[in-house]
Design a protein around this motif. Structure first.
Motif, PDB file in Angstrom:
ATOM      1  N   ALA B  12       0.826  -1.213   0.000  1.00  0.00           N
ATOM      2  CA  ALA B  12       0.000   0.000   0.000  1.00  0.00           C
ATOM      3  C   ALA B  12       0.857   1.259   0.000  1.00  0.00           C
ATOM      4  O   ALA B  12       0.589   2.202  -0.748  1.00  0.00           O
ATOM      5  CB  ALA B  12      -0.923  -0.015   1.223  1.00  0.00           C
ATOM      6  N   THR B  13       1.905   1.288   0.837  1.00  0.00           N
ATOM      7  CA  THR B  13       2.727   2.505   0.872  1.00  0.00           C
ATOM      8  C   THR B  13       3.500   2.682  -0.423  1.00  0.00           C
ATOM      9  O   THR B  13       3.738   3.798  -0.872  1.00  0.00           O
ATOM     10  CB  THR B  13       3.693   2.480   2.060  1.00  0.00           C
ATOM     11  OG1 THR B  13       4.415   1.272   2.041  1.00  0.00           O
ATOM     12  CG2 THR B  13       2.945   2.634   3.362  1.00  0.00           C
ATOM     13  N   THR B  14       3.885   1.549  -1.040  1.00  0.00           N
ATOM     14  CA  THR B  14       4.557   1.676  -2.343  1.00  0.00           C
ATOM     15  C   THR B  14       3.624   2.305  -3.361  1.00  0.00           C
ATOM     16  O   THR B  14       4.018   3.195  -4.117  1.00  0.00           O
ATOM     17  CB  THR B  14       5.012   0.303  -2.835  1.00  0.00           C
ATOM     18  OG1 THR B  14       5.740  -0.337  -1.817  1.00  0.00           O
ATOM     19  CG2 THR B  14       5.874   0.422  -4.055  1.00  0.00           C
ATOM     20  N   ALA B  15       2.383   1.836  -3.364  1.00  0.00           N
ATOM     21  CA  ALA B  15       1.434   2.386  -4.324  1.00  0.00           C
ATOM     22  C   ALA B  15       1.196   3.866  -4.067  1.00  0.00           C
ATOM     23  O   ALA B  15       1.112   4.669  -5.007  1.00  0.00           O
ATOM     24  CB  ALA B  15       0.115   1.609  -4.241  1.00  0.00           C
ATOM     25  N   GLU B  16       1.149   4.246  -2.780  1.00  0.00           N
ATOM     26  CA  GLU B  16       0.960   5.658  -2.437  1.00  0.00           C
ATOM     27  C   GLU B  16       2.126   6.493  -2.963  1.00  0.00           C
ATOM     28  O   GLU B  16       1.947   7.554  -3.567  1.00  0.00           O
ATOM     29  CB  GLU B  16       0.896   5.744  -0.912  1.00  0.00           C
ATOM     30  CG  GLU B  16       0.818   7.117  -0.379  1.00  0.00           C
ATOM     31  CD  GLU B  16      -0.571   7.449   0.049  1.00  0.00           C
ATOM     32  OE1 GLU B  16      -1.255   6.533   0.527  1.00  0.00           O
ATOM     33  OE2 GLU B  16      -0.958   8.599  -0.131  1.00  0.00           O
ATOM     34  N   GLY B  17       3.341   5.987  -2.754  1.00  0.00           N
ATOM     35  CA  GLY B  17       4.519   6.722  -3.234  1.00  0.00           C
ATOM     36  C   GLY B  17       4.510   6.847  -4.740  1.00  0.00           C
ATOM     37  O   GLY B  17       4.846   7.891  -5.307  1.00  0.00           O
ATOM     38  N   MET B  18       4.089   5.761  -5.394  1.00  0.00           N
ATOM     39  CA  MET B  18       4.077   5.812  -6.853  1.00  0.00           C
ATOM     40  C   MET B  18       3.068   6.835  -7.346  1.00  0.00           C
ATOM     41  O   MET B  18       3.285   7.515  -8.351  1.00  0.00           O
ATOM     42  CB  MET B  18       3.745   4.434  -7.419  1.00  0.00           C
ATOM     43  CG  MET B  18       4.908   3.482  -7.352  1.00  0.00           C
ATOM     44  SD  MET B  18       4.481   1.821  -7.775  1.00  0.00           S
ATOM     45  CE  MET B  18       4.415   1.903  -9.531  1.00  0.00           C
ATOM     46  N   LYS B  19       1.949   6.974  -6.621  1.00  0.00           N
ATOM     47  CA  LYS B  19       0.969   7.969  -7.050  1.00  0.00           C
ATOM     48  C   LYS B  19       1.568   9.370  -6.981  1.00  0.00           C
ATOM     49  O   LYS B  19       1.386  10.183  -7.886  1.00  0.00           O
ATOM     50  CB  LYS B  19      -0.257   7.856  -6.151  1.00  0.00           C
ATOM     51  CG  LYS B  19      -1.474   8.568  -6.681  1.00  0.00           C
ATOM     52  CD  LYS B  19      -2.699   8.148  -5.940  1.00  0.00           C
ATOM     53  CE  LYS B  19      -2.631   8.732  -4.551  1.00  0.00           C
ATOM     54  NZ  LYS B  19      -3.916   9.058  -3.993  1.00  0.00           N
TER      55      LYS B  19
ATOM     56  N   LEU C 201       8.031   9.451   1.826  1.00  0.00           N
ATOM     57  CA  LEU C 201       9.228   8.878   2.432  1.00  0.00           C
ATOM     58  C   LEU C 201       8.955   8.313   3.811  1.00  0.00           C
ATOM     59  O   LEU C 201       9.209   7.142   4.080  1.00  0.00           O
ATOM     60  CB  LEU C 201      10.310   9.947   2.518  1.00  0.00           C
ATOM     61  CG  LEU C 201      11.617   9.492   3.135  1.00  0.00           C
ATOM     62  CD1 LEU C 201      12.284   8.501   2.253  1.00  0.00           C
ATOM     63  CD2 LEU C 201      12.536  10.678   3.351  1.00  0.00           C
ATOM     64  N   ILE C 202       8.411   9.141   4.697  1.00  0.00           N
ATOM     65  CA  ILE C 202       8.349   8.727   6.104  1.00  0.00           C
ATOM     66  C   ILE C 202       7.313   7.625   6.301  1.00  0.00           C
ATOM     67  O   ILE C 202       7.459   6.764   7.156  1.00  0.00           O
ATOM     68  CB  ILE C 202       7.997   9.934   6.982  1.00  0.00           C
ATOM     69  CG1 ILE C 202       8.851  11.124   6.595  1.00  0.00           C
ATOM     70  CG2 ILE C 202       8.162   9.621   8.419  1.00  0.00           C
ATOM     71  CD1 ILE C 202      10.045  11.318   7.386  1.00  0.00           C
ATOM     72  N   GLY C 203       6.243   7.646   5.500  1.00  0.00           N
ATOM     73  CA  GLY C 203       5.239   6.625   5.686  1.00  0.00           C
ATOM     74  C   GLY C 203       5.577   5.333   4.981  1.00  0.00           C
ATOM     75  O   GLY C 203       4.905   4.323   5.165  1.00  0.00           O
ATOM     76  N   ASN C 204       6.660   5.341   4.200  1.00  0.00           N
ATOM     77  CA  ASN C 204       6.986   4.174   3.405  1.00  0.00           C
ATOM     78  C   ASN C 204       7.440   3.038   4.295  1.00  0.00           C
ATOM     79  O   ASN C 204       8.207   3.219   5.237  1.00  0.00           O
ATOM     80  CB  ASN C 204       8.102   4.550   2.436  1.00  0.00           C
ATOM     81  CG  ASN C 204       8.156   3.622   1.284  1.00  0.00           C
ATOM     82  OD1 ASN C 204       7.746   2.492   1.375  1.00  0.00           O
ATOM     83  ND2 ASN C 204       8.669   4.122   0.178  1.00  0.00           N
ATOM     84  N   LYS C 205       6.976   1.825   3.970  1.00  0.00           N
ATOM     85  CA  LYS C 205       7.256   0.679   4.822  1.00  0.00           C
ATOM     86  C   LYS C 205       8.749   0.374   4.829  1.00  0.00           C
ATOM     87  O   LYS C 205       9.312  -0.020   5.847  1.00  0.00           O
ATOM     88  CB  LYS C 205       6.475  -0.514   4.288  1.00  0.00           C
ATOM     89  CG  LYS C 205       6.505  -1.692   5.188  1.00  0.00           C
ATOM     90  CD  LYS C 205       5.605  -1.471   6.375  1.00  0.00           C
ATOM     91  CE  LYS C 205       5.764  -2.619   7.329  1.00  0.00           C
ATOM     92  NZ  LYS C 205       5.797  -2.223   8.685  1.00  0.00           N
ATOM     93  N   ILE C 206       9.378   0.529   3.669  1.00  0.00           N
ATOM     94  CA  ILE C 206      10.812   0.223   3.597  1.00  0.00           C
ATOM     95  C   ILE C 206      11.590   1.178   4.477  1.00  0.00           C
ATOM     96  O   ILE C 206      12.520   0.784   5.197  1.00  0.00           O
ATOM     97  CB  ILE C 206      11.285   0.312   2.132  1.00  0.00           C
ATOM     98  CG1 ILE C 206      10.534  -0.681   1.283  1.00  0.00           C
ATOM     99  CG2 ILE C 206      12.760   0.062   2.043  1.00  0.00           C
ATOM    100  CD1 ILE C 206      10.914  -0.619  -0.152  1.00  0.00           C
ATOM    101  N   PHE C 207      11.211   2.462   4.455  1.00  0.00           N
ATOM    102  CA  PHE C 207      11.887   3.443   5.300  1.00  0.00           C
ATOM    103  C   PHE C 207      11.687   3.108   6.767  1.00  0.00           C
ATOM    104  O   PHE C 207      12.606   3.191   7.573  1.00  0.00           O
ATOM    105  CB  PHE C 207      11.317   4.821   4.979  1.00  0.00           C
ATOM    106  CG  PHE C 207      11.969   5.923   5.720  1.00  0.00           C
ATOM    107  CD1 PHE C 207      11.379   6.473   6.846  1.00  0.00           C
ATOM    108  CD2 PHE C 207      13.170   6.436   5.297  1.00  0.00           C
ATOM    109  CE1 PHE C 207      11.979   7.489   7.527  1.00  0.00           C
ATOM    110  CE2 PHE C 207      13.773   7.464   5.971  1.00  0.00           C
ATOM    111  CZ  PHE C 207      13.179   7.989   7.088  1.00  0.00           C
ATOM    112  N   GLU C 208      10.478   2.696   7.107  1.00  0.00           N
ATOM    113  CA  GLU C 208      10.236   2.330   8.495  1.00  0.00           C
ATOM    114  C   GLU C 208      11.099   1.153   8.900  1.00  0.00           C
ATOM    115  O   GLU C 208      11.664   1.124   9.989  1.00  0.00           O
ATOM    116  CB  GLU C 208       8.773   1.966   8.695  1.00  0.00           C
ATOM    117  CG  GLU C 208       7.878   3.151   8.827  1.00  0.00           C
ATOM    118  CD  GLU C 208       6.433   2.734   8.895  1.00  0.00           C
ATOM    119  OE1 GLU C 208       5.597   3.579   8.593  1.00  0.00           O
ATOM    120  OE2 GLU C 208       6.163   1.577   9.239  1.00  0.00           O
ATOM    121  N   GLU C 209      11.200   0.181   8.019  1.00  0.00           N
ATOM    122  CA  GLU C 209      12.015  -0.978   8.351  1.00  0.00           C
ATOM    123  C   GLU C 209      13.472  -0.608   8.519  1.00  0.00           C
ATOM    124  O   GLU C 209      14.185  -1.167   9.335  1.00  0.00           O
ATOM    125  CB  GLU C 209      11.908  -2.032   7.241  1.00  0.00           C
ATOM    126  CG  GLU C 209      10.558  -2.656   7.123  1.00  0.00           C
ATOM    127  CD  GLU C 209      10.285  -3.615   8.243  1.00  0.00           C
ATOM    128  OE1 GLU C 209      11.171  -4.416   8.535  1.00  0.00           O
ATOM    129  OE2 GLU C 209       9.204  -3.538   8.835  1.00  0.00           O
TER     130      GLU C 209
END
Lengths: 349, 246, 384
Positions: B12-19, C201-209
C-alpha cells in the motif's frame, strides 16, 4: 540421413541465421539508447526538473554523448587484477541478457530458435548474469568489490526461486514450456491474458487473485535480478564504494551499463510473455497483423521497463537481511501457495 | 496476522509513493534554463542589495584605508602617495573636494574576500560598493587580484618623484629660511655683541679648511697601513689562486 | 525486525579476526569531511572511532585579533547551513555585556528569520537522511522549497547562505516591503511539501524498516553525554532552551515542544529523531505565522542603537540559544579592549557526534550510515 550442421550453417541458410542474430542485436542497441534517455528524462521529470536539454533537441542525443564519452575514456586495469576474468566479466553479463533473445518471439512468425523448452531456456540463461557479477567482483582484487559481488550473488540466487515458481505456475496453466504455445493460448483479447486467469470459463475469477499475486511476485523478483532499487545493495552503498563495478572504466563500464539495460528488457519480455499475452493485441483479432504484433510486444515490454524506472525513483533501498527476509519468508511461501492453487485449477479445467 | 499486515502495508505505501511521483511526472517543472533563456540579472530576480563582486570608483576614493582596516580577512591593500601642490592637473574628487592623496595601488583579492560588505559601510565617500556581478571565474588564481587604481606604473613613478622633489624642495626652502632667520637675528644683534660674534664666525669658517700638523701625520700613517694591508691581501689571494690551479 | 546482535560469540577453535576498515574523509554519506574508523565482526559493528580536524580553520584564535563586528562573518561560517541561528547567541551575549536593549521590531525580525532558518536546516537534514537511505526524490522536493527560503534571505540581507545580518545592537538593514508576503508564501509551500514527503518517504514501509529500532539512544545516556536538540528530544527528554530559559521573544509565543514517543519501534531510534524534525518544521511555521500577524509595517531605523565602536567593559558571559541542531553557546571573555580576549564556542555537533560510538555498537554497517545521518552533524561546527 541428418544434414551436416556446418553445411546448413554456411549454406543457403546463412543469410537467415545472420539475420536472426543481427536483428535482435540492433533492436537491443537502439532500445538501450532509448532506455538511457528514458531513464534520465523520467528521473528528471519525477524530480520536478527538466533533465538534459542541451545535447540535441531537448536532450535527445544525450545517450550518444554518454556512449562517446565512455568510449574515449582510458581503460584502466588494476595491476594485481586477474586479467582474463577482469576483461571477460562485462561481456559474460551481456551474454546472459542477450542469449535469451534466441527464444523470445517478437511476432507470430519471428522467433530465432523455436525451442519447445523456451521458458526453461530463458530462465537458465539468465543465470549468466550471476557469473558475470562474481567474475567482476573477484577479479578486481578489491575487498569491497568482492563483498558487493557476494551480496549480489546471494540476492540474485535467492530471488530466482520465486520467479521459478511463478514460471512453473504458468507452465502448469498452459500445459507446455513452449513460448509460442503459451502466447497462442492467450489469444482473444485481454480478458484471456494469464494475468486475468488465462482462457477459460467464467469460473476463472476464482483464480485471478492468485495470478495477480504471481505477477507481482515475478515483477519484484525481476527487479531484484537486475539490481534495481529497492534491491540495489550490490551497486549502491555497499561499504561506500560502487560494488562490483568499481574498478571498471571506459568501454567495459559501458558494457556493464548496457548489460543492465538489456537485462531489464529481457526480464520485462519474460513477464509480458507469461502474463500479459506476448505479442497478442488486447482487442482480439483487431490490429493483429505481424507488424502490429511486434509493436504490441515491444510496447508492453517498454511499459514494464517504465514501471521499473518509476519504482527506482520512488522507493528507498532495502538492507541485506531485509532483502533475504522478503525473498525467503514472504515471496517463496506465497508463490508456493499460488502454485498449488493454480495447479489445482488447471487440473479441474 | 502481523505478517499479512506487513505485506499489505508494504504494497500500500509503495502504491501511495508511486501515485505521488506520477503526479510530479506530469506536473510543472522548476528548472530555470540558465544562461540563454533565463538570467537572474536581466530578469530582475536579483535583489538590489545582493552582495557580489566589489567595485571601487577611483574618482571618489581618497586613500583613507578604512576599508582595509575593516576587512576581517585582510584582502584589501591600499598604497598612496601624497599629492604635491606643484602638480598642474589635479582632478577634483567626485564629491567636489580637493584631492589630497593619489591612490597608487588598491588591490582586492577576490579569492580571499568573504563578501561580508563591512568595507562598504565604513567608506566615507561610498567609493567602494557591491555590484550584482557574480560570473567572474578565472582559470588562474592570480587573475582574481583586481587592482582598481587607474594610474599606470609610469604615472605612479612620476607622481612619486614629483612628491619627493616637492619634499626636497620644501626642505631646502625650510633650511634657507632658517639660515635667513638666523642671519637676520645676527644682524639685529650685531651692534650689541662684537667679540663673541667674531670668534663665532672664525670658528665657523676655519674648521673645514685646516687640519693641525699632528692630525695630518696621523692621517698619513693610517693611509700607509691601509695600503700595506691591501697589498698583503692581494698577495694572499694570488697564492691561493695558484694553489687551486695546481 | 532488527535486533541488537550478541557480539561475544564463542567461536571455539575457529580463528576469527575483526576487520578494521576506514570510511575515509571523502565519503558520499558522512556530512562533511569526517573519517570513521570502524571495526567490524563480519557485518556487525563493534567499535567506531571518529577522527575529526579536516576542516579546522582556527576561528577562535583568529577572532582574538579582530574587533567584535568583524567576528560575525566568522561565526556565520561555523554551522554554515543555519547561519542566522549562529549569529543570534553571540549578538545577544554582546548586547547583554554592553547593556543595550533592542526594540521589539528588531526582535521580531530576528526570531522570524531564525525560525525560517530552522525550517531550511531541517529540510536539509531530512533530505540527506533520505539520500542515505536510497530515496533520491524527496531530496529534490525539499531543496526546491529551500530555494524559496534562500531567495527571501537574499532579498533581506544580500547573501544566500552566509549573511552577516545580525549586528550588535540591531541589524544591518531593514527588511524589504515584500517580507510578509514572502513569508506567508513560504509557509504555505512548506506545509504542502511536508505532507507529500510524509506520504512518500516517512510513511513508506521500507523506510520504516530501515529506521525503526536502529540506533536506540536511551534518555539517561543522552543526558549524560550532553547532547541537545532533536537528538535529545527524540529520546523522550522534554528539554528545549526556548521553553526552559526563554530568550528574545520566545516567552510571548505559543508553540509546542516536540518529543519522540516511540510510535514505530522503540523510543529513541532514528525514526523518532526524524519525525521530531519533521514536526518541528510545522511548529516553526506556527511561530512565523504568529509573528507576521503582529508585525508592524512601517520601517524603522534598525541601526539606531548600533554602537560606533564596540568596546564592552571587562567581564565574561556565556550566552546560548537553541540552534536547529541543538544548543549553541558562546563564552566571551572581554578585557575592556576592542578585541575579545577569548571567544569560545560550544558547538552542537561536536557533542552530538560524541554519542556515535556508544549507540552504533551491535548494528550493521548500513545502519551505521543511517545513525550518522540521523544525528545531523555538520563538520564546520565540529572543527571550527
Amino acid at each position: 540421413m541428418e544434414q551436416n550442421f556446418v553445411y546448413k550453417l554456411f549454406g543457403d541458410g546463412i543469410i537467415m541465421y545472420s539475420l536472426f542474430v543481427i536483428i535482435p542485436l540492433t533492436f537491443l542497441l537502439i532500445y538501450a539508447l532509448i532506455a538511457i534517455l528514458g531513464e534520465l528524462k523520467i528521473a528528471s521529470w519525477v524530480q520536478d526538473r527538466l533533465g538534459p536539454m542541451r545535447t540535441g533537441w531537448k536532450g535527445v542525443l544525450q545517450p550518444l554523448a554518454e556512449v562517446l564519452k565512455l568510449m574515449q575514456k582510458e581503460d584502466i586495469v588494476p595491476d594485481a587484477a586477474n586479467k582474463p576474468l577482469f576483461n571477460l566479466a562485462p561481456y559474460v553479463m551481456f551474454t546472459g541478457a542477450f542469449a535469451a533473445f534466441a527464444a523470445i518471439p517478437f511476432t507470430m512468425n519471428f522467433v530465432p530458435a523455436h525451442l519447445n523448452i523456451g521458458l526453461f531456456y530463458i530462465f537458465a540463461v539468465g543465470a549468466f548474469a550471476v557469473i558475470g557479477i562474481v567474475m567482476g567482483g573477484w577479479a578486481s582484487n578489491n575487498k569491497y568489490s568482492l563483498l558487493g559481488a557476494m551480496r549480489g550473488v546471494s540476492q540474485m540466487v535467492s530471488y530466482e526461486i520465486p520467479i521459478a515458481l511463478a514460471i512453473l505456475s504458468i507452465a502448469a496453466l498452459a500445459g507446455s514450456l513452449d513460448l509460442q504455445e503459451i502466447i497462442n493460448q492467450q489469444s482473444g483479447g485481454f480478458w484471456n491474458w494469464n494475468i486475468l486467469g488465462g482462457n477459460g470459463s467464467l469460473w476463472k475469477v476464482l483464480v485471478i487473485p492468485f495470478t495477480l499475486a504471481l505477477f507481482i511476485i515475478h515483477f519484484v523478483g525481476g527487479l531484484a535480478e537486475t539490481n534495481r532499487i529497492p534491491f540495489d545493495i550490490p551497486e549502491g552503498e555497499s561499504e561506500i564504494v560502487a560494488g562490483y563495478h568499481t574498478e571498471y572504466s571506459g568501454m567495459k563500464f559501458a558494457m556493464f551499463f548496457f548489460a543492465e539495460y538489456a537485462n531489464m528488457f529481457t526480464v520485462s519480455a519474460l513477464i509480458t510473455i507469461c502474463f500479459l499475452g506476448g505479442w497478442q493485441s488486447p482487442f482480439g483479432d483487431f490490429l493483429n497483423q505481424p507488424l502490429m504484433q511486434a509493436v504490441w510486444f515491444i510496447g508492453k515490454s517498454c511499459f514494464l521497463v517504465f514501471v521499473q524506472i518509476w519504482l527506482r525513483w520512488t522507493l528507498p533501498r532495502l538492507r541485506v537481511d531485509q532483502l533475504m527476509y522478503v525473498s525467503w519468508k514472504v515471496m517463496t511461501p506465497i508463490a508456493f501457495f499460488c502454485f498449488i492453487a493454480i495447479s489445482v485449477w488447471s487440473m479441474l479445467r | 496476522m502481523e505478517y499479512f499486515k506487513k505485506i499489505y502495508d508494504g504494497l500500500a505505501t509503495t502504491a501511495e509513493g508511486m501515485k505521488i511521483t506520477l503526479e510530479h511526472l506530469f506536473g510543472k517543472k522548476v528548472t530555470n534554463q540558465y544562461p540563454e533563456i533565463y538570467h537572474p540579472i536581466t530578469s530582475g530576480d536579483m535583489p538590489p542589495n545582493s552582495r557580489n563582486r566589489l567595485f571601487v570608483d577611483m574618482s571618489g576614493c581618497d586613500g583613507c584605508n578604512s576599508c582595509a582596516k575593516a576587512c576581517p580577512v585582510q584582502c584589501i591593500e591600499v598604497e598612496t602617495v601624497r599629492v604635491s601642490p606643484d602638480d598642474e592637473n589635479i582632478p577634483d574628487m567626485n564629491n567636489g573636494k580637493k584631492r589630497k592623496m593619489w591612490v597608487t595601488k588598491h588591490e582586492i583579492d577576490f579569492a580571499k574576500c568573504c563578501f561580508c560588505s563591512l568595507c562598504t559601510l565604513v567608506c566615507p565617500t561610498e567609493a567602494i560598493y557591491m555590484t550584482q556581478e557574480f560570473e567572474y571565474s578565472e582559470y588562474d588564481r592570480e587573475k582574481l587580484k583586481y587592482n582598481f587604481s587607474n594610474l599606470s606604473p609610469e604615472e605612479v613613478e612620476e607622481k612619486t618623484k614629483m612628491f619627493q622633489e616637492y619634499q626636497a624642495k620644501k626642505k631646502l626652502e625650510q633650511e634657507e629660511k632658517k639660515k635667513a632667520e638666523q642671519e637676520a637675528k645676527l644682524k639685529e644683534a650685531q651692534p650689541e655683541e662684537t667679540k663673541q660674534e667674531v670668534t663665532v664666525s672664525k670658528t665657523v669658517e676655519e674648521k673645514p679648511a685646516e687640519l693641525s700638523a699632528e692630525e695630518l701625520e696621523k692621517q698619513k700613517a693610517r693611509e700607509e697601513r691601509r695600503r700595506e694591508n691591501e697589498r698583503k691581501r692581494a698577495e694572499r689571494l694570488a697564492a691561493a689562486a695558484k694553489d687551486k690551479e695546481e | 525486525m532488527t535486533e541488537k546482535r550478541i557480539i561475544d560469540v564463542d567461536y571455539g577453535k575457529v580463528e576469527t579476526e575483526r576487520m578494521r576498515i576506514n570510511m575515509g574523509p571523502q565519503h558520499p554519506s558522512t556530512h562533511g569531511v569526517l573519517r570513521l574508523e570502524v571495526e567490524l565482526d563480519g557485518e556487525i559493528v563493534t567499535e567506531v572511532v571518529p577522527h575529526i580536524g579536516y576542516l579546522h580553520r582556527c576561528f577562535e584564535k583568529s577572532c582574538e585579533k579582530m574587533s567584535y563586528p568583524q567576528v560575525i562573518p566568522y561565526i556565520d561560517r561555523m554551522d554554515y547551513i543555519s547561519s542566522m541561528n549562529n549569529e543570534l547567541p553571540f549578538v545577544m551575549g554582546m548586547e547583554k555585556l554592553l547593556g543595550i536593549n533592542i526594540p521589539e521590531r528588531i526582535d521580531m525580525i530576528r526570531v522570524a528569520l531564525c525560525e525560517l532558518n530552522r525550517i531550511a536546516n531541517h529540510q536539509i537534514a531530512v533530505a540527506t537522511f533520505g539520500l542515505d537511505c536510497g530515496a533520491f526524490t524527496p531530496f529534490l522536493y525539499l531543496f526546491r522549497d529551500r530555494e524559496m527560503i534562500l531567495n527571501l534571505f537574499e532579498a533581506v540581507s544580500g547573501g544566500r547562505l552566509l549573511y552577516n545580518y545580525f549586528w550588535i545592537g540591531g541589524l544591518m538593514n531593514d527588511v524589504p516591503p515584500s517580507f510578509k508576503e514572502n513569508c506567508l508564501d513560504i509557509i504555505k509551500t512548506v506545509r504542502v511539501t511536508n505532507e507529500e514527503v510524509m506520504r512518500l518517504l516517512i510513511g513508506n514501509k521500507i523506510f520504516e524498516e530501515r529506521t525503526a529500532n536502529v540506533g536506540i539512544l536511551p534518555a539517561d545516556v543522552a543526558v549524560n553525554f550532553g547532547v541537545s536538540g532533536p537528538v535529545l528530544r527524540g529520546s523522550g527528554v522534554d528539554y528545549d532552551i526556548r521553553r526552559s530559559e526563554p530568550y528574545s521573544m520566545y516567552d510571548k509565543l505559543d508553540f509546542d515542544v516536540i518529543i519522540g514517543k516511540g510510535e514505530i519501534g522503540t523510543l529513541g531510534d532514528c525514526f523518532d529523531r526524524n519525525i521530531v524534525r519533521m514536526r518541528e518544521m510545522e511548529e516553526s511555521c506556527k511561530i512565523i505565522e504568529q509573528i507576521i500577524s503582529v508585525f508592524p509595517d512601517e520601517s524603522s531605523d534598525v541601526r539606531a542603537l548600533v554602537p560606533r565602536r564596540v568596546k564592552p567593559p571587562k567581564g565574561e558571559i556565556y550566552s546560548k540559544a537553541e540552534n536547529p541542531k541543538g544548543e549553541l553557546g558562546f563564552y566571551i571573555v572581554s578585557d575592556g579592549s576592542v578585541n575579545p580576549y577569548r571567544m569560545r564556542s560550544r558547538a552542537t555537533s561536536f557533542v552530538n557526534l560524541s554519542v556515535l560510538p556508544e549507540i552504533s555498537k551491535g548494528y550493521m554497517i548500513a545502519d551505521l550510515i543511517m545513525i550518522l545521518g540521523s544525528l545531523d552533524i555538520v563538520l564546520g561546527e565540529i572543527d571550527r
